[in-house]
Scaffold this motif. Structure first.
Motif, short mmCIF file in Angstrom:
data_model
loop_
_atom_site.label_atom_id
_atom_site.label_comp_id
_atom_site.label_asym_id
_atom_site.label_seq_id
_atom_site.Cartn_x
_atom_site.Cartn_y
_atom_site.Cartn_z
N MET A 33 -1.66 -7.69 1.65
CA MET A 33 -1.62 -6.21 1.55
C MET A 33 -0.34 -5.63 2.12
N ASP A 34 0.01 -4.47 1.58
CA ASP A 34 1.06 -3.64 2.17
C ASP A 34 0.41 -2.81 3.25
N ILE A 35 0.97 -2.84 4.45
CA ILE A 35 0.38 -2.06 5.54
C ILE A 35 0.83 -0.60 5.42
N GLY A 67 -4.36 -1.08 4.98
CA GLY A 67 -3.36 -1.41 3.96
C GLY A 67 -3.91 -1.28 2.56
N ARG A 68 -3.03 -1.45 1.61
CA ARG A 68 -3.37 -1.42 0.19
C ARG A 68 -3.20 -2.85 -0.32
N VAL A 69 -4.24 -3.42 -0.92
CA VAL A 69 -4.19 -4.80 -1.39
C VAL A 69 -3.17 -4.92 -2.51
N THR A 70 -2.29 -5.92 -2.42
CA THR A 70 -1.26 -6.13 -3.45
C THR A 70 -1.53 -7.38 -4.29
N LYS A 80 -9.81 -6.27 -4.68
CA LYS A 80 -8.91 -6.35 -5.84
C LYS A 80 -7.61 -5.62 -5.49
N PRO A 81 -6.51 -5.98 -6.16
CA PRO A 81 -5.27 -5.24 -5.93
C PRO A 81 -5.51 -3.73 -6.12
N GLY A 82 -4.92 -2.94 -5.24
CA GLY A 82 -5.09 -1.49 -5.31
C GLY A 82 -6.13 -0.97 -4.34
N ALA A 83 -7.03 -1.85 -3.85
CA ALA A 83 -8.10 -1.41 -2.95
C ALA A 83 -7.52 -1.11 -1.56
N LEU A 84 -8.19 -0.17 -0.87
CA LEU A 84 -7.86 0.12 0.53
C LEU A 84 -8.61 -0.92 1.38
N ALA A 85 -7.93 -1.50 2.36
CA ALA A 85 -8.56 -2.55 3.16
C ALA A 85 -8.12 -2.46 4.61
N TYR A 134 2.42 -4.02 13.36
CA TYR A 134 3.65 -3.24 13.44
C TYR A 134 4.63 -3.87 12.45
N SER A 135 4.23 -3.89 11.18
CA SER A 135 5.00 -4.58 10.13
C SER A 135 4.58 -4.01 8.78
N THR A 136 5.31 -4.35 7.75
CA THR A 136 5.08 -3.69 6.46
C THR A 136 4.07 -4.41 5.56
#
Ligand code: NAP
Ligand code: ZN
Ligand code: ZN
Length: 353
Positions: A33-35, A67-70, A80-85, A134-136
């Motif tokens: 995920m993207d944080i 984050g948002r699942v990538t 799934k990609p796009g989900a909030l997690a 503390y990361s992306t």
């Protein structure tokens, strides 16, 4: 996976600064995920400054991650990609010990115990250490990833992953509810969630604070009574009146003053974890009222999901102050002055540029 931007402490005495880490490519059971947001827990400060004498550097703190699942691995079932997690304090455990089998991964007794989100040995090899929020971006086994309702504001939901579950779990363990008079000690990140949860569970809530300026907020957050804990008169008026106390204070302090507020058979549960011992206990006060002193560590994955669902149902999130990554050192100093209303949350967009 490309290099990931982060902020790290390189020693106990240096401020956090930009640092680059490597995340693993997702395996079959992994979620990448993207944080978006990461809450700032007082434990991050304890770790970054080696106050618990267990930090390995470089240390990238952060365990209140939204984050948002990538990308997901082939065996991932529920995301799934796009989900909030969400990711909290744990990213792995042994899965087979009695604790893990009961859904209490936070009390894993397996070899090596649980893997913390940061500052643990990284079993999956991208390591050597796990690095926190503390990361992306981050890659985590699906079992340790939480589903976040779209009803919750994602930034304000981040602190639920540690401050939320750490206060929800003991309130449930001691069956707090209607007819209980419950004390919450300290109105910081954990304390303000404790007030909201205890109130939502139906208890009568008494907030104990050292900051007179927080009284109005405490009432707005759900406390029916606010007591200045440094005022001995106010404290003695409440002797023998509480069924349960949740103590969130981050520094060593006199526990006896609070134990005396418990009714017979009442319990005070400590979640605050100071770097120094508390002053000695007055044993007689405990004996004569069969009072109990307990502790509690975050919560298991199943209960964390239950807490998140409870929050979606009751409209509960944290009261936050959103900061860019670059202001983390200033935020730590304010946290030490009890000047947080009531959780700093880092907007990781600030690190992506
Ligand atoms: P925080 O936001 O800094 O809140 C701590 C609060 O303690 C302050 O806001 C303040 O409230 C009170 N306080 C500060 N100095 C005090 C003093 N000298 N005497 C009495 N009260 C004082 O910290 P947090 O993130 O909520 O974390 C609290 C503690 O819990 C930390 O030690 C952290 O490491 C620990 N923690 C434990 C777990 C666990 O699983 N057990 C999980 C997360 C965090 P007032 O201004 O209202 O007095
Ligand atoms: Zn925490
Ligand atoms: Zn285990």
């Amino acid at each position: 996976m490309p290099k990931t931007l982060a902020y790290a402490a390189q020693s106990a005495t240096t401020p956090l600064a930009p640092f680059t880490i490597t995340r693993r490519d997702p395996g079959p059971r992994d979620v990448q995920m993207d944080i978006l947001f990461c809450g700032v827990c007082h434990s991050d400060l304890h770790f970054a400054r080696n106050e618990w004498k267990m930090t390995t550097y470089p240390c990238v703190p952060g365990h209140e991650i939204i984050g948002r699942v990538t990308r997901v691995g082939s065996q991932v079932k529920n995301l799934k990609p796009g989900a909030l997690a969400g990711v909290g304090c744990l990213v792995d455990s042994c899965r087979v010990c009695p604790g893990c089998r009961e859904g209490l991964e936070n009390y894993c007794e397996g070899e090596g115990g649980m893997t913390l989100t940061y500052n643990s040995a990284d079993k999956h090899g991208a390591g050597p250490l796990t690095y926190g929020g503390y990361s992306t971006a981050i890659t985590v086994d699906e079992h340790f990833v939480l589903r976040i309702s779209d009803k919750l504001d994602p930034a304000a939901a981040a602190p639920l992953l540690c401050a939320g579950i750490t206060t929800y779990s003991p309130l449930r363990q001691w069956s707090v509810g209607k007819g209980h008079r419950v004390g919450i000690v300290g109105l910081g990140g954990l304390g303000h969630m404790g007030v909201k949860f205890a109130r939502a569970m139906g208890a009568q809530v008494v907030l104990f604070t050292t900051s007179p300026g927080k009284a109005e907020d405490a009432r707005r957050l759900g406390a029916q009574e606010v007591v200045l804990s440094r005022n001995a008169d106010e404290m003695s008026k409440r002797a023998n009146s509480l069924d349960f106390i949740l103590n969130t204070v981050a520094v060593a302090h006199d526990l006896n003053a609070f134990l005396n507020l418990l009714r017979r058979d009442g319990t005070m549960c400590l979640v605050g974890a100071p770097d120094r011992p508390h002053p000695a206990l007055e044993v007689m006060s405990m004996i004569f009222k069969r009072r109990r002193l307990a502790g509690s560590l975050i919560g298991g994955l199943r209960e964390t999901q239950e807490m998140l669902d409870f929050c979606a149902q009751h409209g509960i999130v944290s009261d936050i102050e959103l900061i860019p990554m670059q202001r983390i050192n200033e935020a730590y100093e304010r946290m030490l002055r009890s000047d947080v209303r009531y959780r700093f949350v880092i907007d990781l967009g600030s690190l992506r540029g």
